[in-house]
Design a protein around this motif. Structure first.
Motif, PDB file in Angstrom:
ATOM      1  N   ILE A 107       0.937  -1.552   0.024  1.00 23.26           N
ATOM      2  CA  ILE A 107      -0.269  -0.023  -0.187  1.00 23.26           C
ATOM      3  C   ILE A 107       1.304   1.413   0.006  1.00 23.26           C
ATOM      4  N   LEU A 108       1.972   0.947   0.801  1.00 22.05           N
ATOM      5  CA  LEU A 108       2.863   2.492   1.059  1.00 22.05           C
ATOM      6  C   LEU A 108       4.251   2.336  -0.632  1.00 22.05           C
ATOM      7  N   ASP A 109       3.877   1.129  -0.484  1.00 18.63           N
ATOM      8  CA  ASP A 109       4.793   1.164  -1.550  1.00 18.63           C
ATOM      9  C   ASP A 109       6.836   0.751  -1.090  1.00 18.63           C
ATOM     10  N   CYS A 110       6.485  -0.191   0.057  1.00 16.25           N
ATOM     11  CA  CYS A 110       7.517   0.028   0.947  1.00 16.25           C
ATOM     12  C   CYS A 110       8.185  -0.880   1.433  1.00 16.25           C
ATOM     13  N   THR A 111       9.369  -1.355   2.340  1.00 16.44           N
ATOM     14  CA  THR A 111       9.373  -3.179   2.831  1.00 16.44           C
ATOM     15  C   THR A 111       8.644  -3.330   3.671  1.00 16.44           C
ATOM     16  N   LYS A 112       8.466  -4.650   4.360  1.00 11.94           N
ATOM     17  CA  LYS A 112       7.470  -4.904   5.123  1.00 11.94           C
ATOM     18  C   LYS A 112       8.772  -4.215   6.215  1.00 11.94           C
ATOM     19  N   VAL A 139      10.395   4.225  13.927  1.00  9.25           N
ATOM     20  CA  VAL A 139      10.152   5.560  13.148  1.00  9.25           C
ATOM     21  C   VAL A 139       8.811   6.153  12.707  1.00  9.25           C
ATOM     22  N   PRO A 140       8.918   7.568  12.520  1.00  6.07           N
ATOM     23  CA  PRO A 140       8.032   8.370  12.620  1.00  6.07           C
ATOM     24  C   PRO A 140       6.182   7.980  11.697  1.00  6.07           C
ATOM     25  N   VAL A 141       5.247   8.157  11.434  1.00  8.08           N
ATOM     26  CA  VAL A 141       4.129   7.888  10.688  1.00  8.08           C
ATOM     27  C   VAL A 141       3.681   9.426  10.526  1.00  8.08           C
ATOM     28  N   ARG A 142       3.868   9.256   8.547  1.00  6.72           N
ATOM     29  CA  ARG A 142       3.922  10.519   8.133  1.00  6.72           C
ATOM     30  C   ARG A 142       2.369  10.636   8.152  1.00  6.72           C
ATOM     31  N   THR A 143       1.746  12.151   8.043  1.00  2.00           N
ATOM     32  CA  THR A 143       0.458  12.176   7.781  1.00  2.00           C
ATOM     33  C   THR A 143      -0.011  11.431   6.668  1.00  2.00           C
ATOM     34  N   PRO A 144       0.558  11.702   5.156  1.00  2.00           N
ATOM     35  CA  PRO A 144      -0.336  11.080   3.474  1.00  2.00           C
ATOM     36  C   PRO A 144       0.222   8.779   4.301  1.00  2.00           C
ATOM     37  N   ASP A 145       1.024   8.936   5.194  1.00  2.00           N
ATOM     38  CA  ASP A 145       1.036   7.067   5.509  1.00  2.00           C
ATOM     39  C   ASP A 145      -0.183   7.282   5.936  1.00  2.00           C
ATOM     40  N   LEU A 146      -0.453   7.928   6.813  1.00  2.00           N
ATOM     41  CA  LEU A 146      -1.326   7.308   7.536  1.00  2.00           C
ATOM     42  C   LEU A 146      -2.574   7.424   6.980  1.00  2.00           C
ATOM     43  N   VAL A 147      -3.095   8.372   6.146  1.00  2.00           N
ATOM     44  CA  VAL A 147      -4.005   8.575   5.572  1.00  2.00           C
ATOM     45  C   VAL A 147      -4.372   7.200   4.735  1.00  2.00           C
ATOM     46  N   ALA A 148      -3.439   6.794   4.275  1.00  2.00           N
ATOM     47  CA  ALA A 148      -2.937   5.702   3.584  1.00  2.00           C
ATOM     48  C   ALA A 148      -3.517   4.891   4.084  1.00  2.00           C
TER      49      ALA A 148
END
Length: 290
Positions: free
Chosen positions: A35-40, A51-60
């Motif tokens: 969903i975030l196009d990142c690693t597990k 690590v911080p959870v940035r607003t766009p990631d949190l919304v997604a």
């Protein structure tokens, strides 16, 4: 300097709620990573408050997890804002003017990791440097122009060393090429004192230093330099930091990290045992004093 831990209570609370929401939605960390196009590993670090959870990631993530209740959405967003504000209180942010984003990330990860394994060919690692050696390296890098900038950066490097000596010290294992002991950084007096410092630090039970002598020739683990940071919860959280002339590169994919574990194991097996390594350091320190 205060050792402010970026893994805050608020960050862990937010991470716990995100993990419960993900599990309630029947999604794996792999699915969340897509969903975030990142690693597990990044998802795991979010859920552990590392690590911080940035607003766009949190919304997604809330959208993917089916968190549609406005009150719940606002509560999670408020947690994220407060956790991120608390995270910015880390002592290193006072020196942001002389630190790159990658270096701030490194300090933050060092402050919460359980162990560091490093391989260095040419230089003594920052966590083992004396102030004089660190100052000579900083000046030679030409990355900082004024004496004040240089001194501030040196002080940051010294503050990092509290991770070796504080109340909850990390396990630190360094494999150094012989060239790092012989390179005349700052001159023979500075090098002699630096090697004496290595001997003193190596007496700590949480520090292991091995030397790869020139006589070892080639070996599969000779590529470097790099740092391998391990965390107490899961091996999937481990990170590798490699250094290049133009900056640092983080690696977190499991296959990449596993490869660096293998490289480090090869390097430590090729290196002299710790006792023989310290004897070699002593001999080279005497050579610098001649």
């Amino acid at each position: 300097m205060p050792n402010v831990q970026p893994s805050t209570v608020l960050g862990r609370q937010l991470g716990d709620e995100l993990r419960r929401s993900r599990e309630a939605a029947g999604l794996t960390t792999a699915a969340a990573a897509e969903i975030l196009d990142c690693t597990k590993g990044k998802i795991s670090r979010m859920e552990n408050g590392h690590v911080p959870v940035r607003t766009p990631d949190l919304v997604a993530l809330m959208q993917a997890y089916g968190v549609s209740d406005p009150a719940t959405q606002e509560r999670l967003a408020s947690l994220a804002r407060r956790a991120n504000r608390r995270r910015r209180e880390g002592w290193w942010h006072e020196h942001a003017a002389v630190l790159s984003d990658a270096y701030r990330d490194q300090i933050e990860m060092e402050s919460i990791c359980q162990s560091i394994r490093t391989y260095q060919v040419q230089l003594i690692p920052g966590l083992l440097q004396t102030p004089e050696y660190g100052r000579a390296v900083t000046v030679a890098s030409r990355a900082w122009k004024t004496a004040e900038e240089i001194e501030r950066f040196v002080q940051v490097r010294l503050a990092r060393q509290e991770r070796l000596t504080g109340d909850d010290p990390i396990d630190y294992w360094a494999v150094l090429g012989e060239g790092a002991l012989r390179q005349q950084v700052g001159g023979p007096d500075i090098m002699s004192a630096q090697l004496d410092h290595l001997l003193a630090v190596a007496e700590r039970p949480n520090v292991t230093i091995q030397i790869l002598p020139f006589s070892r020739g080639t070996y599969s683990g000779m590529f470097g330099p790099y740092l391998l940071l391990s965390f107490p919860q899961l091996a999937s959280l481990d990170l590798v930091l490699t250094e290049t002339p133009t900056g640092s590169i983080w690696m977190e994919r499991e296959q990449e990290v596993a490869r660096y574990r293998e490289l480090f194991d090869d390097a430590r097996m090729a290196a002299l045992p710790p006792a023989e390594s310290l004897a070699l350091i002593q001999r080279i320190a005497k050579e610098h004093r001649r």
